[in-house]
Design a protein around this motif. Structure first.
Motif, mmCIF file in Angstrom:
data_model
loop_
_atom_site.group_PDB
_atom_site.id
_atom_site.type_symbol
_atom_site.label_atom_id
_atom_site.label_comp_id
_atom_site.label_asym_id
_atom_site.label_seq_id
_atom_site.Cartn_x
_atom_site.Cartn_y
_atom_site.Cartn_z
ATOM 1 N N GLY A 191 0.793 -1.218 0.000
ATOM 2 C CA GLY A 191 0.000 0.000 0.000
ATOM 3 C C GLY A 191 0.824 1.266 0.000
ATOM 4 O O GLY A 191 0.351 2.321 -0.425
ATOM 5 N N ASP A 192 2.063 1.189 0.491
ATOM 6 C CA ASP A 192 2.980 2.325 0.468
ATOM 7 C C ASP A 192 4.398 1.774 0.599
ATOM 8 O O ASP A 192 4.603 0.563 0.720
ATOM 9 C CB ASP A 192 2.662 3.339 1.576
ATOM 10 C CG ASP A 192 2.663 2.730 2.975
ATOM 11 O OD1 ASP A 192 3.475 1.805 3.245
ATOM 12 O OD2 ASP A 192 1.851 3.167 3.808
ATOM 13 N N PHE A 193 5.383 2.660 0.574
ATOM 14 C CA PHE A 193 6.765 2.180 0.587
ATOM 15 C C PHE A 193 7.173 1.588 1.931
ATOM 16 O O PHE A 193 8.043 0.713 1.981
ATOM 17 C CB PHE A 193 7.724 3.295 0.157
ATOM 18 C CG PHE A 193 7.864 3.392 -1.330
ATOM 19 C CD1 PHE A 193 8.713 2.544 -2.018
ATOM 20 C CD2 PHE A 193 7.124 4.311 -2.048
ATOM 21 C CE1 PHE A 193 8.837 2.604 -3.398
ATOM 22 C CE2 PHE A 193 7.236 4.393 -3.432
ATOM 23 C CZ PHE A 193 8.095 3.535 -4.111
ATOM 24 N N ASN A 194 6.569 2.032 3.020
ATOM 25 C CA ASN A 194 6.849 1.393 4.306
ATOM 26 C C ASN A 194 6.378 -0.057 4.295
ATOM 27 O O ASN A 194 7.085 -0.961 4.766
ATOM 28 C CB ASN A 194 6.170 2.165 5.441
ATOM 29 C CG ASN A 194 6.843 3.488 5.735
ATOM 30 O OD1 ASN A 194 8.045 3.641 5.524
ATOM 31 N ND2 ASN A 194 6.080 4.449 6.228
ATOM 32 N N HIS A 195 5.182 -0.272 3.765
ATOM 33 C CA HIS A 195 4.648 -1.630 3.646
ATOM 34 C C HIS A 195 5.541 -2.469 2.741
ATOM 35 O O HIS A 195 5.870 -3.627 3.053
ATOM 36 C CB HIS A 195 3.223 -1.551 3.097
ATOM 37 C CG HIS A 195 2.531 -2.870 3.003
ATOM 38 N ND1 HIS A 195 1.410 -3.058 2.222
ATOM 39 C CD2 HIS A 195 2.794 -4.084 3.570
ATOM 40 C CE1 HIS A 195 1.012 -4.315 2.319
ATOM 41 N NE2 HIS A 195 1.836 -4.957 3.127
ATOM 42 N N LEU A 196 5.959 -1.895 1.616
ATOM 43 C CA LEU A 196 6.827 -2.623 0.693
ATOM 44 C C LEU A 196 8.146 -2.987 1.361
ATOM 45 O O LEU A 196 8.632 -4.122 1.223
ATOM 46 C CB LEU A 196 7.078 -1.772 -0.554
ATOM 47 C CG LEU A 196 8.020 -2.370 -1.599
ATOM 48 C CD1 LEU A 196 7.511 -3.712 -2.108
ATOM 49 C CD2 LEU A 196 8.201 -1.389 -2.762
ATOM 50 N N HIS A 197 8.720 -2.054 2.096
ATOM 51 C CA HIS A 197 9.989 -2.331 2.777
ATOM 52 C C HIS A 197 9.820 -3.464 3.787
ATOM 53 O O HIS A 197 10.683 -4.348 3.902
ATOM 54 C CB HIS A 197 10.494 -1.064 3.461
ATOM 55 C CG HIS A 197 11.954 -1.101 3.773
ATOM 56 N ND1 HIS A 197 12.628 -0.035 4.321
ATOM 57 C CD2 HIS A 197 12.890 -2.079 3.636
ATOM 58 C CE1 HIS A 197 13.896 -0.348 4.492
ATOM 59 N NE2 HIS A 197 14.083 -1.584 4.090
ATOM 60 N N ASP A 198 8.708 -3.462 4.505
ATOM 61 C CA ASP A 198 8.439 -4.539 5.463
ATOM 62 C C ASP A 198 8.335 -5.892 4.755
ATOM 63 O O ASP A 198 8.836 -6.912 5.257
ATOM 64 C CB ASP A 198 7.149 -4.264 6.229
ATOM 65 C CG ASP A 198 7.282 -3.121 7.223
ATOM 66 O OD1 ASP A 198 8.424 -2.737 7.542
ATOM 67 O OD2 ASP A 198 6.235 -2.609 7.671
ATOM 68 N N MET A 199 7.682 -5.913 3.598
ATOM 69 C CA MET A 199 7.553 -7.157 2.847
ATOM 70 C C MET A 199 8.920 -7.661 2.388
ATOM 71 O O MET A 199 9.210 -8.866 2.446
ATOM 72 C CB MET A 199 6.626 -6.935 1.647
ATOM 73 C CG MET A 199 5.181 -6.682 2.033
ATOM 74 S SD MET A 199 4.189 -6.030 0.659
ATOM 75 C CE MET A 199 4.256 -7.406 -0.469
ATOM 76 N N ILE A 200 9.765 -6.746 1.958
ATOM 77 C CA ILE A 200 11.112 -7.127 1.518
ATOM 78 C C ILE A 200 11.929 -7.638 2.698
ATOM 79 O O ILE A 200 12.656 -8.636 2.589
ATOM 80 C CB ILE A 200 11.793 -5.929 0.835
ATOM 81 C CG1 ILE A 200 11.095 -5.623 -0.495
ATOM 82 C CG2 ILE A 200 13.274 -6.201 0.611
ATOM 83 C CD1 ILE A 200 11.509 -4.308 -1.123
ATOM 84 N N GLU A 201 11.820 -6.971 3.841
ATOM 85 C CA GLU A 201 12.539 -7.424 5.034
ATOM 86 C C GLU A 201 12.104 -8.833 5.429
ATOM 87 O O GLU A 201 12.926 -9.659 5.840
ATOM 88 C CB GLU A 201 12.308 -6.446 6.188
ATOM 89 C CG GLU A 201 13.037 -5.126 6.048
ATOM 90 C CD GLU A 201 14.540 -5.273 6.125
ATOM 91 O OE1 GLU A 201 15.024 -6.269 6.705
ATOM 92 O OE2 GLU A 201 15.240 -4.400 5.592
ATOM 93 N N SER A 202 10.824 -9.116 5.288
ATOM 94 C CA SER A 202 10.330 -10.460 5.587
ATOM 95 C C SER A 202 10.963 -11.485 4.656
ATOM 96 O O SER A 202 11.327 -12.592 5.072
ATOM 97 C CB SER A 202 8.804 -10.484 5.456
ATOM 98 O OG SER A 202 8.294 -11.782 5.634
ATOM 99 N N PHE A 203 11.113 -11.115 3.414
ATOM 100 C CA PHE A 203 11.771 -11.978 2.427
ATOM 101 C C PHE A 203 13.202 -12.287 2.855
ATOM 102 O O PHE A 203 13.655 -13.431 2.823
ATOM 103 C CB PHE A 203 11.737 -11.268 1.077
ATOM 104 C CG PHE A 203 12.460 -11.967 -0.043
ATOM 105 C CD1 PHE A 203 12.088 -13.229 -0.463
ATOM 106 C CD2 PHE A 203 13.495 -11.334 -0.710
ATOM 107 C CE1 PHE A 203 12.737 -13.853 -1.516
ATOM 108 C CE2 PHE A 203 14.151 -11.945 -1.759
ATOM 109 C CZ PHE A 203 13.776 -13.209 -2.164
#
Length: 226
Positions: free
Chosen positions: A207-219
């Protein structure tokens, strides 16, 4: 190591206003009926000639499609060099890219339907070119959804599909990722609707870049696909 491949227009950069402006001018210059900005939005992500062909009426000659493609390039060049040119990064993009670039376990890359002569001046203007290990453009591989740009980036960097994510805003990005057997992640602020991205195989939509960063960190933390 992981490889994060970003689409450009609509994912990192807010460029819709300039794309539609150039497409309107290209169709006017060649006498073709312009199908509207919404139709152009649906074609964004494809390489330029494929996008023009998708917008032109059925049965239009290759010569006229080529002429409209060249007219678009000329208009886009003029827009890019005009005093009022404005094509910013989306809010939060630079901070996330800087944070990811600072890691020692990730490569960043771009896969875009732009030609290289369109991409590189923007990377320089935005001062982000140095963040990307590899950039892939319409000059380097067939148009999305062909997997060539992703396969080229993975080969250049010695990466496997299991350790690669494609991040994009269009169904063309999601299809390219599937064709290359890499994980597709969509973004909600771009040119295509989140539901369409999910229907085309997006693992999730940020939904935003913070959310995207969290998803990448999970990866990264799980060491496998998000």
């Amino acid at each position: 190591m992981k490889l994060l491949v970003f689409d450009f227009d609509g994912t990192l950069v807010d460029s819709l206003h300039n794309i539609t402006r150039a497409m309107r001018a290209a169709f006017a210059a060649t006498g073709l009926p312009y199908p509207g900005d919404d139709a152009t939005r649906r074609q964004i992500g494809l390489s330029l000639r494929e996008a023009v062909a998708g917008l032109a009426p059925e049965g239009v000659s290759d010569a006229l499609i080529d002429a409209a493609t060249e007219a678009y390039k000329e208009t886009a060049f003029a827009i890019r060099n005009s005093p009022d040119f404005h094509e910013p990064l989306f809010p939060g993009a630079r901070q996330m890219l800087d944070a990811l670039h600072g890691r020692d376990d990730v490569f960043l890359s771009i896969a875009t339907g732009k030609a290289r002569r369109g991409l590189e001046p923007l990377l320089e203007r935005l001062d982000i070119g140095h963040l990307f290990a590899v950039t892939q453009t319409a000059d380097d591989a067939p148009s999305k959804p062909h997997p060539g740009m992703l396969l080229n980036a993975m080969e250049r960097l010695g990466m496997e599909a299991a350790n690669t994510i494609l991040i994009g805003d269009t169904v063309h990005d999601m299809r390219m990722a599937k064709n290359a057997a890499v994980t597709p992640i969509g973004v909600a602020w771009g040119h295509h609707e989140p539901d369409h991205l999910l229907a085309e195989g997006a693992r999730d939509v940020a939904g935003d870049f913070n959310h995207l960063h969290d998803m990448i960190e999970s990866f990264f933390q799980r060491g496998r696909r998000p």
